[in-house]
Design a protein around this motif. Structure first.
Motif, PDB file in Angstrom:
ATOM      1  N   GLU A 202      25.145 -60.960 -14.073  1.00  9.87           N
ATOM      2  CA  GLU A 202      25.046 -59.621 -13.503  1.00  9.87           C
ATOM      3  C   GLU A 202      25.186 -59.614 -11.986  1.00  9.87           C
ATOM      4  O   GLU A 202      25.559 -58.603 -11.389  1.00  9.87           O
ATOM      5  CB  GLU A 202      23.737 -58.946 -13.910  1.00  9.87           C
ATOM      6  CG  GLU A 202      22.478 -59.607 -13.382  1.00  9.87           C
ATOM      7  CD  GLU A 202      21.227 -58.867 -13.841  1.00  9.87           C
ATOM      8  OE1 GLU A 202      21.029 -57.722 -13.411  1.00  9.87           O
ATOM      9  OE2 GLU A 202      20.468 -59.452 -14.648  1.00  9.87           O
ATOM     10  N   ASP A 204      26.857 -62.426 -10.538  1.00  3.71           N
ATOM     11  CA  ASP A 204      27.887 -63.444 -10.304  1.00  3.71           C
ATOM     12  C   ASP A 204      27.372 -64.473  -9.298  1.00  3.71           C
ATOM     13  O   ASP A 204      28.025 -64.796  -8.308  1.00  3.71           O
ATOM     14  CB  ASP A 204      29.196 -62.809  -9.809  1.00  3.71           C
ATOM     15  CG  ASP A 204      30.350 -63.828  -9.796  1.00  3.71           C
ATOM     16  OD1 ASP A 204      30.269 -64.809 -10.568  1.00  3.71           O
ATOM     17  OD2 ASP A 204      31.302 -63.654  -9.005  1.00  3.71           O
ATOM     18  N   ARG A 224      15.408 -57.393  -8.886  1.00  2.58           N
ATOM     19  CA  ARG A 224      16.555 -56.627  -9.386  1.00  2.58           C
ATOM     20  C   ARG A 224      16.557 -55.216  -8.812  1.00  2.58           C
ATOM     21  O   ARG A 224      17.592 -54.712  -8.370  1.00  2.58           O
ATOM     22  CB  ARG A 224      16.537 -56.574 -10.919  1.00  2.58           C
ATOM     23  CG  ARG A 224      17.681 -55.710 -11.503  1.00  2.58           C
ATOM     24  CD  ARG A 224      17.608 -55.591 -13.006  1.00  2.58           C
ATOM     25  NE  ARG A 224      18.065 -56.815 -13.651  1.00  2.58           N
ATOM     26  CZ  ARG A 224      17.312 -57.607 -14.391  1.00  2.58           C
ATOM     27  NH1 ARG A 224      15.999 -57.319 -14.561  1.00  2.58           N
ATOM     28  NH2 ARG A 224      17.806 -58.687 -14.948  1.00  2.58           N
TER      29      ARG A 224
END
Length: 380
Positions: A202, A204, A224
């Motif tokens: 998500e 990379d 996140r």
């Protein structure tokens, strides 16, 4: 011969420079259980290693109560290392050497005292190191609070030792005695890379993580949420990922802002090593500097333009706001006037007044059912 009672030693111990409060103490019943179990097994010239000694109870107990002349000790947190030195000075005890987890710590060790870690990944790393480097007949005495122990810990130890024997519980603590290190098994399991490297699709991003790092190589939900605000963050000359863990925030900010110098800092040696691994894995090592430190104590005042922070709300096993407050105070010192502190925290924590008071004007940038993201601007 040992000269101190455990009561004398434990009564002297302090947590400083870690947070101190009436409901927080520098030792627990597991420390006492481990030292009493070791009393009949070690002597003055025993080769003893201690792992996970939070504030020095085990090391200083071995020196002052058991009468061991030399103790090798590994503590992941720099606050624990400093507390041990402070407490040793207060008790007038010497004879310990602080070392990283590895061969120098464990070579030839006949007995190892271990405060069990909270995660199986960290226990796997520790058990593998003990089995690989300690004496063939090493005796591992591992202890923890029952509420934090699980049968899976036995399974981890059984991968590295031939004999694993859980003991009867006492004072809400329990010991596990392990011996008969299987060298073949140790070599096999030590072939697992440390730190572990995982690709987060998500983001990379390749993430490195030693076992002691919070959330491992995963993306924790607070980080996140904070990352969704990355495009709104200012481009800084010097940005700091405070409490960096595996270094995800540092790496993502450095990738987004190629002109910035980024410092990833944490009190955990495992976290700092992991953050360095993450930087290297993503080709960012030339722009990210890693630093093990206690709340940026070695960084100059007014030396950063931006601090990113996902603060802990636990101190060991206790929920305590003191950890966050200490980091807010540190950010206020290190930020230059006009610099910004971006913080993500659980919504139930009443941090906004503290941020306003300690750092400066604070604005909520966003919230979801679990977290709040706030930006605080350092007062001129």
């Amino acid at each position: 011969m040992a000269a101190n009672s455990l009561e004398d030693i434990f009564g002297t111990l302090r947590r400083h420079p870690d947070v101190e409060a009436p409901n927080l103490q520098a030792w627990d019943a597991t420390d006492k259980l481990l030292l009493e179990a070791a009393a009949g097994r070690v002597g003055p010239d025993s080769s003893l290693a201690v792992i996970g000694d939070r504030y020095g109870a085990l090391t200083l107990g071995a020196l002052g109560f058991l009468g061991v002349r030399r103790v090798r000790v590994h503590e992941d947190l720099i606050t624990g290392e400093r507390a041990l030195r402070n407490n040793a000075s207060a008790l007038g005890l010497a004879g310990f050497e602080q070392l990283p987890l590895g061969e120098e710590l464990l070579a030839g060790a006949e007995t190892v005292l271990l405060q069990l870690p909270r995660t199986l990944a960290e226990l796997e790393e520790i058990a593998g190191a003990v089995a690989r480097y300690a004496a063939l007949d090493v005796l591992l005495l591992a202890g923890g609070r029952i509420k934090h122990m699980s049968l899976a810990m036995n399974a981890v130890l059984e991968r590295h030792f031939q004999n694993v024997q859980p003991q009867l519980a006492r004072q809400k603590s329990r010991l596990i005695v392990a011996g008969g290190a299987g060298r073949a098994s140790a070599v096999e399991h030590s072939a697992v890379e440390h730190p572990a490297l995982e690709h987060l699709a998500e983001l990379d991003l390749d993430v490195a993580a030693h076992g002691a790092v919070f959330a491992g190589a995963k993306l924790d939900i607070g980080t996140r949420f904070l990352l969704t605000f990355l495009p709104a963050m200012p481009s800084a000359r010097h940005a700091i990922d405070l409490g960096c863990g595996s270094g995800i925030l540092a790496a993502m900010y450095a990738r987004q802002n190629p002109g910035a110098r980024v410092t990833a800092t944490d009190r955990s040696a495992a976290a700092v090593a992991s953050a360095l691994g993450t930087a290297r894995a993503n080709g960012l090592a030339d722009r990210i500097t890693t630093l093990q430190d206690d709340a940026m104590s070695t960084l100059p005042a007014a030396s950063a333009d931006l601090v990113l922070l996902n603060p802990p709300f636990h101190l060991g096993a206790s929920v305590h706001a003191g950890a966050g407050i200490k980091l807010f105070e540190a950010a206020a010192r290190v930020l230059a006037p006009g610099g910004e502190l971006w913080t993500v925290f659980n919504r139930h924590l009443q941090y906004l007044p503290a941020l306003e008071r300690l750092v400066g004007p604070t604005t909520v940038k966003g919230s979801n059912p679990k977290f709040t993201v706030a930006v605080s601007t350092k007062r001129a």
